[in-house]
Motif scaffolding. Structure first.
Motif, PDB file in Angstrom:
ATOM      1  N   PRO A   1     -18.652  -3.778   2.522  1.00  0.00           N
ATOM      2  CA  PRO A   1     -17.327  -3.331   2.101  1.00  0.00           C
ATOM      3  C   PRO A   1     -17.427  -2.213   1.060  1.00  0.00           C
ATOM      4  CG  PRO A   1     -17.845  -5.513   1.228  1.00  0.00           C
ATOM      5  CD  PRO A   1     -18.963  -5.141   2.114  1.00  0.00           C
TER       6      PRO A   1
ATOM      7  N   CYS B   1     -10.784   5.063 -15.515  1.00  0.00           N
ATOM      8  CA  CYS B   1     -10.624   3.648 -15.882  1.00  0.00           C
ATOM      9  C   CYS B   1     -11.866   2.871 -15.473  1.00  0.00           C
ATOM     10  CB  CYS B   1      -9.429   3.014 -15.161  1.00  0.00           C
ATOM     11  SG  CYS B   1      -7.917   3.188 -16.068  1.00  0.00           S
TER      12      CYS B   1
ATOM     13  N   ILE C   1     -15.127   0.132  -1.695  1.00  0.00           N
ATOM     14  CA  ILE C   1     -13.850   0.059  -2.422  1.00  0.00           C
ATOM     15  C   ILE C   1     -13.400   1.466  -2.757  1.00  0.00           C
ATOM     16  CG2 ILE C   1     -12.779  -0.812  -4.538  1.00  0.00           C
ATOM     17  CD1 ILE C   1     -15.124  -3.004  -4.259  1.00  0.00           C
TER      18      ILE C   1
ATOM     19  N   GLU D   1     -14.189  -1.898   5.452  1.00  0.00           N
ATOM     20  CA  GLU D   1     -15.460  -2.396   5.993  1.00  0.00           C
ATOM     21  C   GLU D   1     -16.298  -1.216   6.473  1.00  0.00           C
ATOM     22  OE1 GLU D   1     -16.502  -5.563   6.434  1.00  0.00           O
ATOM     23  OE2 GLU D   1     -14.700  -6.640   5.761  1.00  0.00           O
TER      24      GLU D   1
ATOM     25  N   GLN E   1      -5.924   5.623  -7.415  1.00  0.00           N
ATOM     26  CA  GLN E   1      -5.156   6.205  -8.514  1.00  0.00           C
ATOM     27  C   GLN E   1      -5.820   7.456  -9.077  1.00  0.00           C
ATOM     28  OE1 GLN E   1      -4.882   2.435 -10.577  1.00  0.00           O
ATOM     29  NE2 GLN E   1      -2.662   2.681 -10.516  1.00  0.00           N
TER      30      GLN E   1
ATOM     31  N   ILE F   1       0.849  -1.210   0.000  1.00  0.00           N
ATOM     32  CA  ILE F   1       0.000   0.000   0.000  1.00  0.00           C
ATOM     33  C   ILE F   1       0.874   1.247   0.000  1.00  0.00           C
ATOM     34  CG2 ILE F   1      -1.680   1.317   1.375  1.00  0.00           C
ATOM     35  CD1 ILE F   1      -2.753  -1.483   2.328  1.00  0.00           C
TER      36      ILE F   1
ATOM     37  N   VAL G   1      -0.761  -1.232  -4.941  1.00  0.00           N
ATOM     38  CA  VAL G   1      -2.167  -1.604  -5.010  1.00  0.00           C
ATOM     39  C   VAL G   1      -2.948  -0.468  -5.668  1.00  0.00           C
ATOM     40  CG1 VAL G   1      -2.081  -3.099  -2.973  1.00  0.00           C
ATOM     41  CG2 VAL G   1      -2.649  -0.685  -2.698  1.00  0.00           C
ATOM     42  N   ASP G   2      -4.110  -0.802  -6.208  1.00  0.00           N
ATOM     43  CA  ASP G   2      -4.892   0.231  -6.887  1.00  0.00           C
ATOM     44  C   ASP G   2      -6.201   0.522  -6.195  1.00  0.00           C
ATOM     45  OD1 ASP G   2      -6.298  -2.049  -7.527  1.00  0.00           O
ATOM     46  OD2 ASP G   2      -5.563  -2.122  -9.599  1.00  0.00           O
ATOM     47  N   ALA G   3      -6.531  -0.289  -5.143  1.00  0.00           N
ATOM     48  CA  ALA G   3      -7.784  -0.029  -4.427  1.00  0.00           C
ATOM     49  C   ALA G   3      -7.696  -0.608  -3.027  1.00  0.00           C
ATOM     50  CB  ALA G   3      -8.961  -0.642  -5.164  1.00  0.00           C
ATOM     51  N   LEU G   4      -8.406   0.050  -2.110  1.00  0.00           N
ATOM     52  CA  LEU G   4      -8.475  -0.465  -0.742  1.00  0.00           C
ATOM     53  C   LEU G   4      -9.914  -0.837  -0.443  1.00  0.00           C
ATOM     54  CD1 LEU G   4      -6.272   2.052   1.255  1.00  0.00           C
ATOM     55  CD2 LEU G   4      -5.664  -0.263   0.543  1.00  0.00           C
ATOM     56  N   VAL G   5     -10.065  -1.885   0.357  1.00  0.00           N
ATOM     57  CA  VAL G   5     -11.400  -2.323   0.739  1.00  0.00           C
ATOM     58  C   VAL G   5     -11.586  -1.972   2.211  1.00  0.00           C
ATOM     59  CG1 VAL G   5     -13.018  -4.244   0.882  1.00  0.00           C
ATOM     60  CG2 VAL G   5     -11.231  -4.225  -0.879  1.00  0.00           C
TER      61      VAL G   5
END
Lengths: 104, 513
Positions: free
Chosen positions: B51, B64, B53, B46, B57, B35, B40-44
């Motif tokens: 969840p 995109c 997202i 809670e 970027q 991270i 990474v391109d996304a975080l999840v």
């Protein structure tokens, strides 16, 4: 460890992003090279189905989960370093011979 | 809250658990490192709603994602492959088209989804050249799915570039045109089949525009019928090619057709460009061609049919006339047989004479009423003396044809002569002979003559009364040929001679002999 077991892998991505795309290509390439015929790969797009991220406690994408053989392992990133990817799968002896990076 | 007492672990279990914890910590550290380093391109995250997202970027990632959502919705199949042709993107339409799931084929080579075939051998090189030079290619090819299903597809391929501007793969938008191609093939087959009917028809076919009344197409038979070239027919109105007498008549036909959808004209006179006259029948129909009305005129040359109809009419009249004549002859035979004969033998004599008449009639029919060869007539009437022909019955004469009336009269006479010869004359014993001869004299006015001469038979007795047989060989034979009969009862043998102008006795082509 040598790759003789059957590997069940799941790659989590979030939409059609350059990093996700690279992760898909890299995982397939590495698996086709070192685990040919010994693996199943499922690609899961959590942007379409966010709830799927909860099942495997995904915190970032791309994430690869090795479901089988146990123990469960996870690798985060675009999998552009095959040695790190193989280490993540507990394939230490293969990882030591593998190049440190593949295409980005 | 209840706390369960933990069972003491073995050393091995403790070591394994320790290893697992280490591995888990390493995974988490790796995740944090990834991270931090932007791998990474996304975080999840809670949340109470489930969840969420978060893309990492910025605007690029957002656009995109937007593009991805758009591509997922389009009805055409969209697929991206990297520079090694590994599948990196597949929308829902592509999944349906190829019968695969994205999760199963992403990252695989595109050949795991379909085998590509080119319609023409040179298409592949052309596509590669276009991609290399212009970065895109549009065209048709064939994709064979892994389950063997063959798809005709229309593809739009665009080269994708990475952030450095280097080619990183291609994006393909693929449309299934299998059904369209199938219809195109069916249409082509139909076009060939019905074009052939049009081109080879033995009726003239004209296609007209109902608005302008001008010819827009004509088949080859029509051009031959009229002696015009196709290009000379197209653009003309019907009256201009002589099918109707003037513009008004042509216009009236179209007006009638618009009202009734079909008009029919029989016996229209048509003159070809070289002046040849033809009788034609025209059947015109108003049809709809994909929303546009057209007139189809079928033009049939009925000259031959009309000629045949006239001929049949003539034949019916002739048959009627001949039947009346024949019935008159039969009536005369009945009357005369009854008048001159013995009533006890009436039926037998009548049947015998009608048989003779029928034999001559058969010959006429066999020769299509176009006359009878004298030799054939003689043989037919002497059928019951067949075994004597050439021995005791000698026949000599040229090949000439009697007219219908002459054949009927002479046939009856021959029948009477043969009957008498068998009963009382030269053929009634074992030695007698009959010489039958005929000829046509060579003169300015040729004469046909025929003779029946008997000898070697019993002594001839001159009859005391004139029976019907004598009338047949005399007056009836004379009337049939407009000639003269000579009957002689010599003691040594009976003789009969008939002479007549050849033009009365023979069919016209024989008279010159």
């Amino acid at each position: 460890m040598t790759a003789t077991a059957h590997y069940v892998l799941r790659l989590y991505i979030a939409g059609s992003t350059p990093r996700g795309t690279r992760a898909i290509s890299n995982v397939r390439k590495i698996c086709d090279e070192y685990l040919e015929g010994l693996y199943e790969l499922e690609v899961v797009d959590i942007s379409q189905h966010p709830m799927l991220a909860m099942t495997e406690q995904i915190i970032a994408t791309p994430t690869l989960i090795k479901t089988l053989p146990l123990p469960l392992r996870r690798v985060i990133g675009d999998m552009s370093r095959s040695d790190r990817f193989l280490l993540g799968l507990d394939l230490r002896d293969i990882a030591e011979k593998a190049p440190s990076a593949i295409t980005r | 809250m209840m706390t369960l007492a933990r069972k003491p672990s073995s050393r091995a279990t403790l070591l394994w658990e320790n290893g697992e914890l280490r591995a888990r910590i390493m995974e988490l550290e790796a995740a944090l490192a990834a991270i931090r380093s932007g791998d990474v391109d996304a975080l999840v995250v809670e949340s109470a709603a489930g969840p969420q997202i978060f893309a990492l970027q910025g605007l690029d990632a957002e656009s995109c994602r937007f593009r991805g959502d758009m591509l997922a919705q389009v009805s055409d199949a969209v697929m991206a492959v990297d520079s090694e042709t590994r599948v990196t993107y597949l929308n829902a339409a592509a999944e349906r088209l190829y019968g695969v799931t994205a999760s199963g084929v992403l990252g695989r080579m595109s050949s795991a989804i379909y085998e590509r075939r080119w319609v023409n051998a040179e298409d592949e090189a052309a596509a590669m050249a276009a991609l290399s030079e212009f970065g895109e290619w549009h065209g048709e090819n064939v994709h064979v799915r892994r389950d063997g299903l063959v798809l005709n597809v229309e593809s739009s391929i665009t080269v994708l570039a990475d952030s450095d501007g280097q080619p990183s793969g291609v994006l393909a938008v693929i449309r299934d045109v299998t059904e369209r191609k199938r219809h195109e093939v069916l249409l082509l087959v139909s076009e060939i089949r019905y074009r052939r009917l049009f081109e080879t028809a033995h009726d003239g076919v004209l296609i007209l525009d109902p608005q302008s009344r001008k010819i827009i197409d004509a088949n080859p038979f029509m051009t031959r019928m009229l002696g015009y070239l196709h290009s000379q027919l197209v653009g003309k109105e019907l009256f201009e090619i002589g099918l109707f007498k003037d513009k008004a008549a042509s216009q009236e036909m179209v007006n009638n057709l618009k009202r009734t959808n079909e008009v029919r004209y029989e016996n229209l006179p048509l003159e070809s460009q070289d002046g040849r006259h033809q009788e034609v029948e025209v059947i015109a129909n108003l049809y709809d061609e994909n929303g546009c009305p057209v007139i189809q005129c079928n033009v049939r040359d009925i000259t031959e049919r009309k000629r045949n109809e006239e001929h049949v009419k003539l034949l019916i009249g002739e048959v009627n006339h001949r039947a009346k004549n024949l019935l008159a002859v039969v009536q005369a035979i009945v009357h005369q047989t009854a008048k001159y004969g013995d009533s006890a033998t009436f039926a037998a004599r009548l049947a015998d004479r009608i048989d003779g008449l029928a034999a001559g009639q058969d010959l006429l029919v066999r020769n299509h009423w176009l006359g009878v060869e004298v030799a054939d007539l003689v043989e037919a009437q002497l059928a019951h003396f067949k075994d004597l022909l050439g021995r005791r019955v000698l026949i000599v004469g040229p090949s000439v044809r009697l007219t219908m009336a002459a054949a009927q009269g002479i046939g009856m006479a021959l029948h009477e002569l043969a009957t008498n010869a068998g009963k009382y004359g030269a053929l009634s014993n074992l030695e007698g002979r009959v010489h039958i001869a005929w000829q046509v004299s060579v003169a300015a006015k040729p004469v046909f003559s025929m003779s029946w001469l008997e000898n070697g038979g019993p002594k001839v007795v001159v009859p005391t009364r004139k029976g019907f047989g004598q009338i047949v060989i005399g007056r009836i034979a004379e009337q049939a040929v407009d000639g003269c009969a000579e009957i002689t009862f010599r003691e040594s043998g009976f003789s009969w001679k008939l002479s007549a102008p050849a033009e009365s006795a023979l069919v016209s082509t024989e008279v010159g002999i």
